[in-house]
Design an enzyme around this catalytic site. Structure first.
Site, mmCIF file in Angstrom:
data_model
loop_
_atom_site.group_PDB
_atom_site.id
_atom_site.type_symbol
_atom_site.label_atom_id
_atom_site.label_comp_id
_atom_site.label_asym_id
_atom_site.label_seq_id
_atom_site.Cartn_x
_atom_site.Cartn_y
_atom_site.Cartn_z
ATOM 1 N N ASP A 128 0.889 -1.162 0.000
ATOM 2 C CA ASP A 128 0.000 0.000 0.000
ATOM 3 C C ASP A 128 0.925 1.209 0.000
ATOM 4 O O ASP A 128 1.508 1.553 1.021
ATOM 5 C CB ASP A 128 -0.871 -0.037 1.272
ATOM 6 C CG ASP A 128 -1.605 1.285 1.532
ATOM 7 O OD1 ASP A 128 -1.645 2.135 0.624
ATOM 8 O OD2 ASP A 128 -2.123 1.467 2.647
ATOM 9 N N LYS A 162 3.251 10.943 -3.706
ATOM 10 C CA LYS A 162 2.156 10.244 -4.393
ATOM 11 C C LYS A 162 1.241 11.229 -5.117
ATOM 12 O O LYS A 162 0.695 10.925 -6.175
ATOM 13 C CB LYS A 162 1.349 9.433 -3.363
ATOM 14 C CG LYS A 162 0.178 8.654 -3.958
ATOM 15 C CD LYS A 162 -0.452 7.768 -2.902
ATOM 16 C CE LYS A 162 -1.667 7.023 -3.397
ATOM 17 N NZ LYS A 162 -2.188 6.066 -2.402
ATOM 18 N N GLU A 208 -7.280 0.550 -4.595
ATOM 19 C CA GLU A 208 -7.308 0.463 -3.133
ATOM 20 C C GLU A 208 -8.662 -0.007 -2.587
ATOM 21 O O GLU A 208 -8.703 -0.874 -1.708
ATOM 22 C CB GLU A 208 -6.903 1.811 -2.527
ATOM 23 C CG GLU A 208 -5.411 2.087 -2.717
ATOM 24 C CD GLU A 208 -5.021 3.553 -2.589
ATOM 25 O OE1 GLU A 208 -5.876 4.366 -2.216
ATOM 26 O OE2 GLU A 208 -3.852 3.883 -2.859
ATOM 27 N N ASP A 256 -12.405 5.616 2.568
ATOM 28 C CA ASP A 256 -10.970 5.503 2.851
ATOM 29 C C ASP A 256 -10.438 6.854 3.312
ATOM 30 O O ASP A 256 -10.216 7.756 2.505
ATOM 31 C CB ASP A 256 -10.255 5.020 1.574
ATOM 32 C CG ASP A 256 -8.762 4.818 1.785
ATOM 33 O OD1 ASP A 256 -8.226 5.273 2.815
ATOM 34 O OD2 ASP A 256 -8.124 4.201 0.909
#
Length: 345
Positions: free
Chosen positions: A9, A75, A152, A175
């Site tokens: 992850d 990211k 994800e 999330d």
């Protein structure tokens, strides 16, 4: 056993990895152990004054004293033409992500006593082809054969075993991570996941909650001692770590204390910081942040053309979803209890 595949992850604020051991997924610890907040691999990369590379917790620790040579949240820049310029060298976001993946690979090899060459890496559902390719490239640079890139929310649903359910369903994955919120609605039929809609806020996460707590603690200390800590980077690092720890503790207890001895000095001597924090006070501090999640939930529902009653299951992912105020908020927004029993981290 050779040829183990690790699952990674690669997160905005923190990364994690796991491997199947004895038929069960096992989290891979970082060589330094976990941080105070239980994170294994903070997504930080830094270069010391001497030009040495630091990755993960060692990089995060020195971020305050070496901000110009520290990179985090790479990211967010994946798949763009952004270039980081550090010590007369240039780095693309995928190179920075590769340093994090290299660190994970190295620690995974130490943990499993095996050579690791293959990985599955997760990405947000809204990542486009460029962002997915950049993630794959980062793996390649790190010496990993990325056998698959998966969304994800799909990974989260698999963790809850929802693919084994015999019924077709509409799943909402909420999330809420350290730096971002992603709300995805997926349809599952015959074990196949199809993304119906995805929405989110790339500037909303657990770190916003930490900031609210930090501001409160600093203000309380200023009121009591007449000293403003906000300009003292070493003191602020200590406050930041204590604030995150207090936030996590208050998910399971009703009251805690931020206690930092010798945080400052004045002519009368050393000062200790002691601020009591209750869950009610924490809820009060973060309420507006939690309520900002509503926009993303509404947008995801609107784009999927579903009403709340059509959502079959709710899956919570990310550290902040452990907080009672967040669980309650999601439950009240959809009118259904979220799944539990799997660590959202």
């Amino acid at each position: 056993m050779a040829n183990k595949i690790i699952g990674i992850d690669l997160g905005t604020s923190n990364s994690a990895a796991a491997v199947i051991q004895g038929g069960k997924p096992t989290l891979i610890p970082a060589a330094e152990g976990t941080t105070a907040a239980g994170k294994a691999f903070p997504s930080y990369v830094a270069f010391t004054k001497e030009g040495d590379l630091l990755v993960g917790e060692p990089a995060r620790r020195q971020a305050v004293t070496n901000p110009d040579n520290t990179i985090f949240e790479a990211k967010r820049k994946m798949g763009t033409s952004h270039v980081y310029k550090i010590q007369n060298k240039e780095y693309k976001p995928q190179q920075i992500s590769a340093f994090i993946l290299q660190k994970i690979k190295k620690d995974a090899e130490a943990f499993t006593a095996d050579k690791i060459t293959k990985a599955v890496i997760t990405v947000p559902a809204y990542f486009d082809d460029n962002q997915r390719q950049a993630t794959k490239d980062a793996g390649t640079i790190a010496g990993l054969d990325v056998v698959r890139i998966i969304n994800e929310p799909t990974a989260a649903s698999l963790a809850f075993g929802l693919d084994k359910a015999k019924q077709d369903m509409k799943i909402m994955v909420f999330d809420f991570g350290g730096g971002t919120l992603d709300v995805t609605i997926m349809e599952m039929g015959g074990g196949v996941f199809e993304v119906m809609s995805t929405s989110g806020d790339t500037q909303l996460g657990g770190s916003d909650m930490d900031k609210a707590i930090i501001d409160h603690v600093v203000e309380e200390f200023r009121k009591k001692e007449g000293i403003d800590l906000s300009g003292d980077s070493t003191a602020m690092t200590r406050v930041r770590e204590a604030a995150e720890k207090a936030k996590i503790e208050l998910s399971t207890v009703m009251e805690t204390e931020v206690n930092l001895p010798f945080i400052a000095n004045d002519p009368s001597g050393a000062k200790n910081l002691q601020v009591k924090l209750t869950r009610a006070k924490l809820d009060d501090l973060v309420k507006s942040i939690v309520e900002r999640c509503k926009t993303s939930i509404d947008k995801a529902l609107e784009d999927s053309k579903l009403s709340t009653s059509e959502i079959t299951r709710i899956v919570l992912v990310g550290g902040p979803t452990r907080m009672p105020i967040v669980k309650k908020f999601v439950e009240e927004s959809i009118g259904k209890k979220p799944e539990s029993g799997v660590d959202p981290m």
